[in-house]
Design a protein around this motif. Structure first.
Motif, PDB file in Angstrom:
ATOM      1  N   THR A 105       3.995   1.479  -0.878  1.00 12.07           N
ATOM      2  CA  THR A 105       4.791   1.577  -2.102  1.00 12.07           C
ATOM      3  C   THR A 105       3.925   2.008  -3.280  1.00 12.07           C
ATOM      4  O   THR A 105       4.350   2.820  -4.113  1.00 12.07           O
ATOM      5  N   VAL A 106       2.721   1.480  -3.352  1.00 12.14           N
ATOM      6  CA  VAL A 106       1.817   1.866  -4.436  1.00 12.14           C
ATOM      7  C   VAL A 106       1.547   3.361  -4.383  1.00 12.14           C
ATOM      8  O   VAL A 106       1.634   4.072  -5.390  1.00 12.14           O
ATOM      9  N   ARG A 107       1.269   3.847  -3.206  1.00 13.46           N
ATOM     10  CA  ARG A 107       0.961   5.282  -3.097  1.00 13.46           C
ATOM     11  C   ARG A 107       2.214   6.131  -3.317  1.00 13.46           C
ATOM     12  O   ARG A 107       2.127   7.240  -3.835  1.00 13.46           O
ATOM     13  N   ALA A 108       3.357   5.568  -2.876  1.00 14.48           N
ATOM     14  CA  ALA A 108       4.604   6.311  -3.098  1.00 14.48           C
ATOM     15  C   ALA A 108       4.948   6.373  -4.573  1.00 14.48           C
ATOM     16  O   ALA A 108       5.597   7.311  -5.036  1.00 14.48           O
ATOM     17  N   SER A 109       4.493   5.367  -5.316  1.00 15.28           N
ATOM     18  CA  SER A 109       4.842   5.333  -6.743  1.00 15.28           C
ATOM     19  C   SER A 109       3.948   6.241  -7.564  1.00 15.28           C
ATOM     20  O   SER A 109       4.223   6.486  -8.722  1.00 15.28           O
ATOM     21  N   VAL A 110       2.901   6.691  -6.955  1.00 18.98           N
ATOM     22  CA  VAL A 110       1.956   7.518  -7.699  1.00 18.98           C
ATOM     23  C   VAL A 110       2.097   8.959  -7.257  1.00 18.98           C
ATOM     24  O   VAL A 110       1.722   9.320  -6.154  1.00 18.98           O
TER      25      VAL A 110
ATOM     26  N   ARG B 247       0.832  -1.206   0.000  1.00 15.00           N
ATOM     27  CA  ARG B 247       0.000   0.000   0.000  1.00 15.00           C
ATOM     28  C   ARG B 247       0.867   1.257   0.000  1.00 15.00           C
ATOM     29  O   ARG B 247       0.633   2.187  -0.782  1.00 15.00           O
TER      30      ARG B 247
ATOM     31  N   ALA C  71       1.033  12.770  -7.475  1.00 13.24           N
ATOM     32  CA  ALA C  71      -0.201  13.473  -7.828  1.00 13.24           C
ATOM     33  C   ALA C  71       0.094  14.454  -8.950  1.00 13.24           C
ATOM     34  O   ALA C  71       0.100  15.658  -8.771  1.00 13.24           O
TER      35      ALA C  71
END
Lengths: 417, 189
Positions: free
Chosen positions: A46-51, A44, A53
């Motif tokens: 890492t996914v958010r860190a990879s995105v 979770r 804004a």
């Protein structure tokens, strides 16, 4: 409810308090569930860190607004993207550089006019000298031509004499000169007038030794006027203390000292912002204005302020999410600046290296700015710098510190006053 | 003096846009400012490539503007409305086979290759991207909207037309698929 449902509802944020207690107990007891929980947490984050804004690119925004018939992106609060090719950008740089050069040439022309005015004053000064000396010599010779020749002799022999360190040499030189010039300067020693310049306190100890009857008041602006009779009646020691009339003229024509420099700089940095548009609405961007005080020929200190965009990235961690923000805000900055120049290392003291260091505060933190390049100074009142820039901005967001930097080049026009 | 549209609700802005007032551009700009990032993220993740994402993103906004200026009915959930437009555009493109579909074999082979290399963060991010690509469209859409966009299930339901229970199921399964896919990385880290 099984462990898998607990896990998912926890990450959905829909787990009640009582269920949370049960879930945490299960986590403590069940190593497999704990491993799944840790894995999911890692995924979770890492996914958010990879995105990031990311905002939609400015050109895409522009095309949408154009397609629906609106004029621009000002209504979105996003600066319109520069719809120019690299070729156009380079052309723009060259054009602005050419405009700067034309500006300098015009100033150069104006400066030459000013110099001519100074030269005229110098000529007036010389004419005044000649007239004054004519007055002096006419009293004894009655010939303007002779008076000019006498002055000529005076300058030439005097210049040689003051460079002589030996009294006898000086006297010999004087004697030789008297013989050489006797054919056109037939002036007995005692007939030559002495000048007593009242405005020159150092005007000759030996003047007191000469005949006061021979003294003629010379109305001149010069403060250290050599006189013709010195070459016949004085010794080289006292003569050596005499300044040269040419030296006086050179002092007269020296430009006034210019202690201040105002500098208008165009910053052409290479942003790392990609397609992120800036929030510039003022239309003042990538420009800096500075005022320096020249400490000496090489160094100047001053203040500089400017406005430009700084690309920023930061993280905002909340209880439920981690937001990664990228932005490219345009902001004011200002602070102290130090400039060093080495004219001796350049060409004819017209094209030479310079370096500048500055630091201060921007709207979101502290900055450090360095620049180095070459300075083109065809005049003492105007110069132009072009060099490479490196800027570091230290900023904070949500109590954390970050830094961003930009590299580019800049050119500036400097006016001295 | 122009009104401060930043204080307006989405539906109020939509009404301004509907009315065709002179300040409709500002209302459209405000809606765009509020939702463009989320929609752009959605388009990017759902299509898997920027070119398709840009096409869908642009078409969605143009269509939204066209509908908003011609309709007589005000929309309450403006964000959901725009997302639904984008989603339909995506599905249409996909049906027309205009969007490249990533096969399991493509991802699996690159995944195996990547496992042999150092597991730097960038690789993890790349693996995650591939894991997302590997998911079924329904799973990926629900996962992107819920996990990346923090959109509540109810709002996703309004966009996709699926039930909340079905969406939860998709998100949960998507999580499990991604965990399984990234298991070699997770165990090593």
């Amino acid at each position: 409810m099984n462990n898998n449902e607990f896990l998912n509802q926890y990450f959905d944020g829909t787990l009640g308090e009582a269920e949370q207690q049960v879930f945490f107990s299960a986590l403590a007891d069940d190593s497999v569930l704990r491993q799944e929980f840790n894995d999911e947490m890692l995924v979770r984050n890492t996914v958010r860190a990879s995105v990031f804004a990311e905002a939609p690119p400015a050109d895409l925004t522009n095309s949408i607004f154009s397609a629906v018939g609106y004029s621009g992106t000002t209504s979105v609060g996003i600066a319109p993207a520069l719809q120019t090719s690299n070729f156009m950008k380079v052309g723009g740089y060259l054009l602005s550089f050419a405009v700067g050069c034309v500006f300098i040439v015009l100033l150069n022309h104006w400066g030459n006019s000013t110099s001519n005015t100074t030269a005229s004053r110098s000529e007036q000064f010389q004419q005044k000298q000649q007239v004054s000396n004519s007055v002096a010599t006419n009293q004894s010779l009655g010939s303007p031509q002779n008076s000019l020749q006498a002055e000529k002799f005076s300058h030439r022999s005097y210049r040689q004499m003051i460079h002589s360190q030996n009294k006898n040499n000086a006297e010999n030189l004087l004697n030789n000169r008297k013989r050489e010039d006797s054919e056109f300067l037939l002036i007995p020693n005692q007939q030559l007038p002495n000048k007593s310049n009242t405005s020159a306190p150092q005007s000759d100890v030996h003047d007191e030794e000469t005949d006061n009857n021979n003294k003629v008041q010379i109305s001149t602006t010069a403060t250290k006027q050599p006189n013709i009779s010195e070459h016949y009646s004085i010794n080289s020691v006292t003569a050596a203390k005499q300044p040269d009339i040419y030296e006086q003229e050179s002092i007269t024509t020296l430009p006034q000292t210019k202690n201040f420099i105002t500098s208008l700089r165009s910053l052409q940095s290479v942003p790392a912002s990609g397609d992120i548009a800036s929030n510039d609405r003022l239309g003042i961007n990538n420009i800096a204005l500075a005022l320096f005080y020249k400490v000496d020929k090489h160094f100047a200190i001053g203040l500089e302020t400017g406005r430009e965009a700084f690309y920023q990235e930061y993280t905002h961690q909340t209880d439920s999410s981690t937001d990664f923000i990228k932005q490219n805000p345009t902001m004011w900055w200002g602070g102290a600046a130090f400039r060093g120049e080495i004219p001796e290392l350049g060409w004819n003291e017209t094209l030479y290296p310079y370096a500048q260091v500055g630091g201060g505060l921007a709207e979101s933190g502290a900055y450090l700015r360095t620049s180095t390049g070459v300075c083109f100074a065809p005049l003492d009142i105007v110069s132009m710098n072009i060099g490479v820039d490196w800027t570091l901005l230290r900023y904070s967001a949500y109590t954390l510190q970050y830094s961003t930097q930009k590299v580019g080049w800049s050119y500036s026009i400097n006016i001295c006053f | 003096m122009l009104p401060d549209y930043s204080t307006y609700t989405d539906s109020a802005l939509f009404a301004v846009l509907m009315s065709g007032a002179s300040s409709a551009e500002l209302a459209f700009g405000e809606i765009y400012k509020r939702h463009s990032r989320r929609l752009y993220l959605y388009c990017t993740k759902i299509t898997g490539n920027k070119q398709d994402a840009h096409d869908i993103f642009q078409e969605a906004w143009i269509k939204f503007h066209s509908v908003a200026t011609s309709t007589q009915t005000c929309v309450e959930n403006v964000a959901g409305y725009i997302f639904r437009i984008a989603r339909n555009l995506y599905l249409n493109k996909k049906n027309e086979r205009q969007i490249d579909i990533v096969t399991y074999e493509d991802v699996y082979s690159s995944s195996k290759a990547n496992q042999l290399e150092n597991m730097e963060q960038l690789e993890v991010v790349e693996m995650l991207k591939r894991a997302l690509d590997l998911l079924d469209d329904d799973y990926r859409e629900a996962y992107v909207l819920h996990e990346l966009d923090d959109m509540p299930y109810e709002e996703i339901s309004a966009i996709t037309g699926s039930t909340v229970a079905a969406l939860k199921n998709r998100v949960w399964r998507a999580r499990k698929h991604i965990r399984t896919y990234l298991a070699p990385l997770l165990s090593s880290s």
